[in-house]
Every structure is written in structure tokens, then in C-alpha cells.
Design a protein around this motif. Structure first.
Motif, PDB file in Angstrom:
ATOM      1  N   VAL A   1       0.870  -1.177   0.000  1.00 18.99           N
ATOM      2  CA  VAL A   1       0.000   0.000   0.000  1.00 18.99           C
ATOM      3  C   VAL A   1       0.907   1.227   0.000  1.00 18.99           C
ATOM      4  CG1 VAL A   1      -1.786   1.279   1.223  1.00 18.99           C
ATOM      5  CG2 VAL A   1      -1.793  -1.223   1.250  1.00 18.99           C
ATOM      6  N   THR A   2       0.751   2.055  -1.020  1.00 23.46           N
ATOM      7  CA  THR A   2       1.638   3.209  -1.164  1.00 23.46           C
ATOM      8  C   THR A   2       0.827   4.487  -1.215  1.00 23.46           C
ATOM      9  OG1 THR A   2       3.512   4.066  -2.436  1.00 23.46           O
ATOM     10  CG2 THR A   2       1.647   3.176  -3.690  1.00 23.46           C
ATOM     11  N   GLY A   3       1.520   5.610  -1.261  1.00 28.92           N
ATOM     12  CA  GLY A   3       0.872   6.918  -1.295  1.00 28.92           C
ATOM     13  C   GLY A   3       1.924   8.001  -1.168  1.00 28.92           C
ATOM     14  N   HIS A   4       1.494   9.223  -0.937  1.00 27.31           N
ATOM     15  CA  HIS A   4       2.427  10.337  -0.806  1.00 27.31           C
ATOM     16  C   HIS A   4       2.971  10.419   0.618  1.00 27.31           C
ATOM     17  CE1 HIS A   4       1.806  12.061  -4.761  1.00 27.31           C
ATOM     18  NE2 HIS A   4       0.505  11.916  -4.604  1.00 27.31           N
ATOM     19  N   GLN A   5       4.230  10.827   0.723  1.00 29.56           N
ATOM     20  CA  GLN A   5       4.856  11.069   2.020  1.00 29.56           C
ATOM     21  C   GLN A   5       5.190  12.536   2.225  1.00 29.56           C
ATOM     22  OE1 GLN A   5       4.827   8.457   4.015  1.00 29.56           O
ATOM     23  NE2 GLN A   5       3.951   7.357   2.274  1.00 29.56           N
ATOM     24  N   ARG A   6       4.881  13.366   1.241  1.00 27.59           N
ATOM     25  CA  ARG A   6       5.091  14.808   1.317  1.00 27.59           C
ATOM     26  C   ARG A   6       3.804  15.508   0.876  1.00 27.59           C
ATOM     27  NH1 ARG A   6       8.755  12.937   3.586  1.00 27.59           N
ATOM     28  NH2 ARG A   6      10.985  13.417   3.442  1.00 27.59           N
ATOM     29  N   PRO A   7       3.673  16.791   1.141  1.00 29.47           N
ATOM     30  CA  PRO A   7       2.435  17.497   0.776  1.00 29.47           C
ATOM     31  C   PRO A   7       2.080  17.349  -0.702  1.00 29.47           C
ATOM     32  CG  PRO A   7       3.767  18.868   2.218  1.00 29.47           C
ATOM     33  CD  PRO A   7       4.605  17.672   1.876  1.00 29.47           C
ATOM     34  N   VAL A   8       0.795  17.133  -0.980  1.00 29.97           N
ATOM     35  CA  VAL A   8       0.304  17.040  -2.359  1.00 29.97           C
ATOM     36  C   VAL A   8       0.179  18.454  -2.918  1.00 29.97           C
ATOM     37  CG1 VAL A   8      -1.625  16.338  -3.822  1.00 29.97           C
ATOM     38  CG2 VAL A   8      -0.880  14.873  -1.927  1.00 29.97           C
ATOM     39  N   THR A   9       0.803  18.707  -4.062  1.00 26.44           N
ATOM     40  CA  THR A   9       0.858  20.051  -4.639  1.00 26.44           C
ATOM     41  C   THR A   9       0.078  20.193  -5.940  1.00 26.44           C
ATOM     42  OG1 THR A   9       2.976  19.409  -5.654  1.00 26.44           O
ATOM     43  CG2 THR A   9       3.078  20.615  -3.567  1.00 26.44           C
ATOM     44  N   ALA A  10      -0.416  19.084  -6.500  1.00 26.70           N
ATOM     45  CA  ALA A  10      -1.189  19.151  -7.741  1.00 26.70           C
ATOM     46  C   ALA A  10      -2.060  17.911  -7.845  1.00 26.70           C
ATOM     47  CB  ALA A  10      -0.274  19.257  -8.961  1.00 26.70           C
ATOM     48  N   ALA A  11      -3.214  18.066  -8.512  1.00 29.55           N
ATOM     49  CA  ALA A  11      -4.114  16.926  -8.708  1.00 29.55           C
ATOM     50  C   ALA A  11      -4.966  17.166  -9.946  1.00 29.55           C
ATOM     51  CB  ALA A  11      -5.011  16.720  -7.489  1.00 29.55           C
ATOM     52  N   THR A  12      -5.325  16.074 -10.622  1.00 29.08           N
ATOM     53  CA  THR A  12      -6.220  16.167 -11.768  1.00 29.08           C
ATOM     54  C   THR A  12      -6.975  14.857 -11.912  1.00 29.08           C
ATOM     55  OG1 THR A  12      -6.378  16.718 -14.124  1.00 29.08           O
ATOM     56  CG2 THR A  12      -4.500  15.366 -13.456  1.00 29.08           C
ATOM     57  N   MET A  13      -8.187  14.936 -12.443  1.00 27.95           N
ATOM     58  CA  MET A  13      -9.032  13.761 -12.589  1.00 27.95           C
ATOM     59  C   MET A  13      -9.160  13.391 -14.050  1.00 27.95           C
ATOM     60  SD  MET A  13     -10.767  11.781 -10.438  1.00 27.95           S
ATOM     61  CE  MET A  13     -11.845  10.357 -10.642  1.00 27.95           C
ATOM     62  N   GLY A  14      -8.760  12.149 -14.392  1.00 26.25           N
ATOM     63  CA  GLY A  14      -8.957  11.631 -15.732  1.00 26.25           C
ATOM     64  C   GLY A  14     -10.189  10.742 -15.752  1.00 26.25           C
ATOM     65  N   GLN A  15     -10.206   9.777 -16.633  1.00 29.44           N
ATOM     66  CA  GLN A  15     -11.348   8.879 -16.758  1.00 29.44           C
ATOM     67  C   GLN A  15     -11.318   7.863 -15.608  1.00 29.44           C
ATOM     68  OE1 GLN A  15     -11.501   6.551 -20.354  1.00 29.44           O
ATOM     69  NE2 GLN A  15     -13.722   6.612 -20.392  1.00 29.44           N
ATOM     70  N   GLN A  16     -12.098   8.140 -14.553  1.00 28.64           N
ATOM     71  CA  GLN A  16     -12.176   7.279 -13.379  1.00 28.64           C
ATOM     72  C   GLN A  16     -10.822   7.120 -12.668  1.00 28.64           C
ATOM     73  OE1 GLN A  16     -15.155   5.824 -12.137  1.00 28.64           O
ATOM     74  NE2 GLN A  16     -15.974   7.296 -13.591  1.00 28.64           N
ATOM     75  N   ARG A  17      -9.910   8.050 -12.911  1.00 27.13           N
ATOM     76  CA  ARG A  17      -8.594   7.985 -12.286  1.00 27.13           C
ATOM     77  C   ARG A  17      -8.197   9.360 -11.767  1.00 27.13           C
ATOM     78  NH1 ARG A  17      -4.611   4.443 -16.214  1.00 27.13           N
ATOM     79  NH2 ARG A  17      -5.379   2.382 -15.659  1.00 27.13           N
ATOM     80  N   LEU A  18      -7.685   9.379 -10.571  1.00 27.06           N
ATOM     81  CA  LEU A  18      -7.166  10.604  -9.978  1.00 27.06           C
ATOM     82  C   LEU A  18      -5.647  10.537  -9.970  1.00 27.06           C
ATOM     83  CD1 LEU A  18      -7.574  13.253  -8.322  1.00 27.06           C
ATOM     84  CD2 LEU A  18      -7.552  11.811  -6.268  1.00 27.06           C
ATOM     85  N   TYR A  19      -5.018  11.576 -10.500  1.00 24.74           N
ATOM     86  CA  TYR A  19      -3.562  11.677 -10.508  1.00 24.74           C
ATOM     87  C   TYR A  19      -3.157  12.791  -9.542  1.00 24.74           C
ATOM     88  CZ  TYR A  19      -3.894   9.011 -14.870  1.00 24.74           C
ATOM     89  OH  TYR A  19      -4.174   8.053 -15.824  1.00 24.74           O
ATOM     90  N   THR A  20      -2.196  12.499  -8.683  1.00 24.75           N
ATOM     91  CA  THR A  20      -1.731  13.493  -7.729  1.00 24.75           C
ATOM     92  C   THR A  20      -0.212  13.579  -7.770  1.00 24.75           C
ATOM     93  OG1 THR A  20      -1.747  11.803  -5.977  1.00 24.75           O
ATOM     94  CG2 THR A  20      -3.689  13.223  -6.161  1.00 24.75           C
ATOM     95  N   GLY A  21       0.296  14.789  -7.594  1.00 26.38           N
ATOM     96  CA  GLY A  21       1.735  15.014  -7.543  1.00 26.38           C
ATOM     97  C   GLY A  21       2.090  15.725  -6.257  1.00 26.38           C
ATOM     98  N   SER A  22       3.291  15.497  -5.767  1.00 23.09           N
ATOM     99  CA  SER A  22       3.655  16.026  -4.461  1.00 23.09           C
ATOM    100  C   SER A  22       4.945  16.835  -4.501  1.00 23.09           C
ATOM    101  CB  SER A  22       3.779  14.890  -3.442  1.00 23.09           C
ATOM    102  OG  SER A  22       4.698  13.909  -3.875  1.00 23.09           O
ATOM    103  N   TYR A  23       5.238  17.414  -3.346  1.00 19.01           N
ATOM    104  CA  TYR A  23       6.401  18.286  -3.170  1.00 19.01           C
ATOM    105  C   TYR A  23       7.707  17.603  -3.548  1.00 19.01           C
ATOM    106  CZ  TYR A  23       9.892  20.926  -0.459  1.00 19.01           C
ATOM    107  OH  TYR A  23      10.996  21.619  -0.062  1.00 19.01           O
ATOM    108  N   ASP A  24       7.792  16.283  -3.327  1.00 21.15           N
ATOM    109  CA  ASP A  24       9.030  15.556  -3.611  1.00 21.15           C
ATOM    110  C   ASP A  24       9.070  14.984  -5.024  1.00 21.15           C
ATOM    111  OD1 ASP A  24       7.093  13.651  -3.289  1.00 21.15           O
ATOM    112  OD2 ASP A  24       8.154  12.482  -1.782  1.00 21.15           O
ATOM    113  N   GLY A  25       8.105  15.332  -5.867  1.00 21.33           N
ATOM    114  CA  GLY A  25       8.115  14.893  -7.258  1.00 21.33           C
ATOM    115  C   GLY A  25       7.458  13.556  -7.515  1.00 21.33           C
ATOM    116  N   LYS A  26       6.906  12.913  -6.489  1.00 19.60           N
ATOM    117  CA  LYS A  26       6.248  11.626  -6.687  1.00 19.60           C
ATOM    118  C   LYS A  26       4.860  11.847  -7.295  1.00 19.60           C
ATOM    119  CE  LYS A  26       9.538   9.185  -4.670  1.00 19.60           C
ATOM    120  NZ  LYS A  26      10.446  10.274  -4.255  1.00 19.60           N
TER     121      LYS A  26
END
Length: 321
Positions: free
Chosen positions: A133-158
């Protein structure tokens, strides 16, 4: 008994023994009543931890001890039999993020914690984690919703992908990219798999089918907003106060023909492909986009008393927030 720092001490559920682990990579067993040393567990094991052991956990029946090591492994020890019975390796070629820094054993599951923040479900019958089970370990700085999928990007580039198509996968992320720089903005095609990610290093990175990286384009500066047209063939980015369109890896500066006010936000309409741009003059203007220029299209929206900071269309394109 330890020759380095002691990192963890735990009593068995039966209270008959307690155990300790430390920087010397060894596991010691003590009498739960007197505190006297009983022995080092499996002192002659052929495959001991190679480095520090950071945590241990007893099985609910007090028969086994699981240990989490900096070598990227978790090991299970038979206390009564005084032997190592199983090793779970997080990776064939462990990296620093695979260090195991925590472990928990309950009647429901045996789980470990990686330095990366991943939570690993372990089994005494498997040499690798049965689930991560994975996820972000730093603040989330961007997000966008595609077709039934959420993409998120964080401060550390993940960059993580959250799939909402199956009940069992909701709320569980898959890490799909390490951009190497903070993700400042993201945009996705509502009915497709294309995703554009603007990063602090001035690069525009793309994900395609199966969330695989496809290309990287230099914007020359970091972008604070991006918008992807409904075909996924054109990306408009806002770098500083300049609008830039990227097509087939080539970027072109766009100049709105009807205002000199700097742009501050943007969004493509998923139905009509009209580009809405917000400005510092508090107005939102609509444009059509051709190969290298903008043409006014539709009304100018007013009503705000300060600059526009964010724009988003409803999925059917009828509403603009």
C-alpha cells in the motif's frame, strides 16, 4: 548484550519473554519475569540481517518473532526452535527506501513499514510482500481527474495514480512516476489516459496509457497552471505570466489579442474545446486555439473583485467554476 544502539524492545503476548533488537543486527531473548538474558536467537543463522534491525513484533501466539531490518528484509524467527524460518525481501536489489523501519503482527495480518512510507503485507509462505500500500509522504501540490482515475503530484516529485473503477482499489494509490522535482500543476484528458504534469524544474512531463511516461518538454520556466485539450494533443501552460502551447514536443508563446493583462488561470472545456483564461484584471475570457494563436470566442465573464486564481469546467462542459 547489544554492541550498538538498541532500537526496539517488545514483550511477548504471553509475558513469558521479551526481546530486543538493535544496530548490531542481533535479536536477544530475555526472561519476562526476571529480565535475565536467555540467549541470542539463532546466533548461527546462515542468513541473518545485514545491518541494523529497527523493529520487532511477536506473533499473537508468542511462538515467533518478526524483525524489520535496514537491509530491506523482514525475517521471522522460531523462538522455541531457536532458528530463522522465513525471510521476506522487499526488492531483489534493495535501495535506501526499502529499509524496513517498523513491523506489526496481529491476528489479522503481518505488516511492515518501509522508509519510503510503503506499508507491506507479509506472509510466511511468500518471499515477497503479498501486497504493498503506497501513497504520498510529502504534501500534495497538484491533482487532476482523468477517466475514473485521480492523478496526484507532491512536493518531492512523486506522482500517484488512484483508480476508482473497482471498489477494492479505492483509496489505494499506485506510484507511477518520480518526476525529480515538485509537481506544480497537472491536467488530464477527461475521456482518455493522457496526463500533463508541470514541474518546478521547468519541465512538462507526460503520462500515457497505463500511466507510463511518454515524453518530457522543457518550458524554460516552472508553470503554475496547465490545461490539456480534449484530444490530448495540445497543452497550454502558464509560465510566470506567459501562455505557452505545446504540440508534438514544440512550444509556442501565445498572446491574447484582446487584453494586456497577465494571465493567472486556465482550463479547457471538455465539450467544446474552448479555452477559458483568467486574468489579473479579474475577468475570464474565452478563446479558440489554432496552431499558434488565440481567437476570442464567446462572452467575457466578470464578477470577481480580485484576480482569477483557478478555473475548472464541469465534465459536461456546461458549467465553469
Amino acid at each position: 548484550e547489544h554492541t550498538g544502539f538498541v532500537h526496539d524492545v517488545r514483550y511477548a503476548p504471553s509475558d513469558e519473554y521479551f526481546a530486543s533488537v538493535g544496530a548490531d543486527g542481533r535479536l536477544f531473548l530475555y526472561d519476562g519475569q526476571t529480565g535475565d538474558l536467555v540467549r541470542q536467537v539463532a546466533a548461527s543463522a546462515e542468513d541473518p540481517h545485514k545491518g541494523s534491525v529497527f523493529a520487532l513484533a511477536w506473533s499473537p501466539d508468542s511462538r515467533h518473532v518478526a524483525t524489520a531490518g535496514g537491509d530491506g528484509t523482514c525475517k521471522i524467527w522460531d523462538v522455541a526452535g531457536d532458528k530463522l524460518v522465513h525471510t521476506v525481501r522487499m526488492a531483489d536489489a534493495p535501495a535506501p527506501e526499502h529499509q524496513q523501519v517498523g513491523i506489526l503482527w496481529t491476528s489479522a495480518a503481518l505488516v511492515s513499514l518501509s522508509l519510503s512510507g510503503d506499508i507491506n503485507e507479509l506472509s510466511m509462505q511468500e518471499a515477497k510482500p503479498v501486497r504493498v500500500v503506497t501513497g504520498h509522504q510529502r504534501p500534495v501540490t497538484a491533482a487532476t481527474m482523468g477517466q475514473q482515475r485521480l492523478y496526484t503530484g507532491s512536493y518531492d516529485g512523486k506522482v500517484c495514480l488512484w483508480d476508482w473503477t473497482a471498489e477494492e482499489s479505492r483509496g489505494v494509490a499506485k506510484r507511477v512516476m518520480d518526476a525529480g522535482a515538485q509537481v506544480d500543476a497537472a491536467a488530464a484528458v477527461a475521456a482518455g489516459d493522457q496526463v500533463a504534469l508541470a514541474c518546478m524544474d521547468g519541465a512538462l512531463r507526460f503520462l500515457g496509457g497505463d500511466a507510463a511516461a511518454t515524453q518530457t518538454v522543457s518550458l524554460g520556466a516552472g508553470a503554475r497552471a496547465v490545461a490539456l485539450d480534449k484530444q490530448g494533443t495540445a497543452v497550454v501552460a502558464l509560465t510566470n505570466d506567459t501562455l505557452v502551447v505545446v504540440r508534438q514536443g514544440q512550444r509556442t508563446v501565445l498572446t491574447p489579442p484582446d487584453t494586456t493583462s497577465p494571465a493567472s488561470a486556465l482550463a479547457f472545456c471538455p465539450a467544446t474545446n474552448v479555452l477559458a483564461v483568467g486574468f489579473l484584471d479579474t475577468l475570464v475570457r474565452m478563446y479558440t486555439l489554432d496552431a499558434s494563436s488565440l481567437a476570442p470566442a464567446g462572452r467575457v465573464i466578470s464578477g470577481h473583485t480580485r484576480e482569477i486564481t483557478a478555473l475548472a469546467f464541469s465534465p459536461d462542459g456546461r458549467w465553469l467554476a
